[in-house]
Design a protein around this motif. Sequence first.
Motif, short mmCIF file in Angstrom:
data_model
loop_
_atom_site.label_atom_id
_atom_site.label_comp_id
_atom_site.label_asym_id
_atom_site.label_seq_id
_atom_site.Cartn_x
_atom_site.Cartn_y
_atom_site.Cartn_z
N ALA A 23 62.36 28.81 28.11
CA ALA A 23 63.59 29.41 26.71
C ALA A 23 62.57 28.86 25.24
N ALA A 24 62.79 27.21 24.76
CA ALA A 24 62.54 26.91 23.94
C ALA A 24 60.94 27.24 23.84
N ALA A 25 59.47 27.44 24.06
CA ALA A 25 58.31 28.45 23.99
C ALA A 25 58.67 29.77 23.30
N CYS A 26 60.20 30.54 24.01
CA CYS A 26 60.55 31.52 23.63
C CYS A 26 61.32 31.63 22.23
N GLY A 27 62.09 30.75 22.07
CA GLY A 27 62.57 30.51 20.83
C GLY A 27 61.83 30.12 19.97
N MET B 111 62.69 23.46 38.81
CA MET B 111 62.60 24.44 38.31
C MET B 111 63.68 25.20 37.21
N LEU B 112 64.54 24.37 37.24
CA LEU B 112 65.31 24.25 35.44
C LEU B 112 64.62 23.97 34.31
N ALA B 113 64.07 22.56 34.88
CA ALA B 113 63.14 22.31 33.50
C ALA B 113 61.63 23.08 33.31
N LYS B 114 61.89 24.14 33.66
CA LYS B 114 60.30 25.17 34.15
C LYS B 114 61.27 26.44 33.13
#
Length: 70
Positions: A9-13, A1-4
């Motif tokens: 978060a990277a996609a949002c950034g 779940m942490l990977a997701k």
Amino acid sequence: MLAKVAVWAAACGLFAYVSWVHWPWRSLAAPDEFRGYRRQGVLLAAGMVVLAGSGFALGQACRLVGGSIQ
């Protein structure tokens, strides 16, 4: 779940960077600079698609693993 969470978060950034930095630079670029910004935009768009797809895939994987534990 942490990977997701990390992938989303990277996609949002990346989305924020494209929306607030890259797109204004591209829209105000001189004609000789436009080709480089377009090429970079295509790569950034591909990165967003890969990150979003990875987030969905990780979510489904978590659902499958979580369903087999119960």
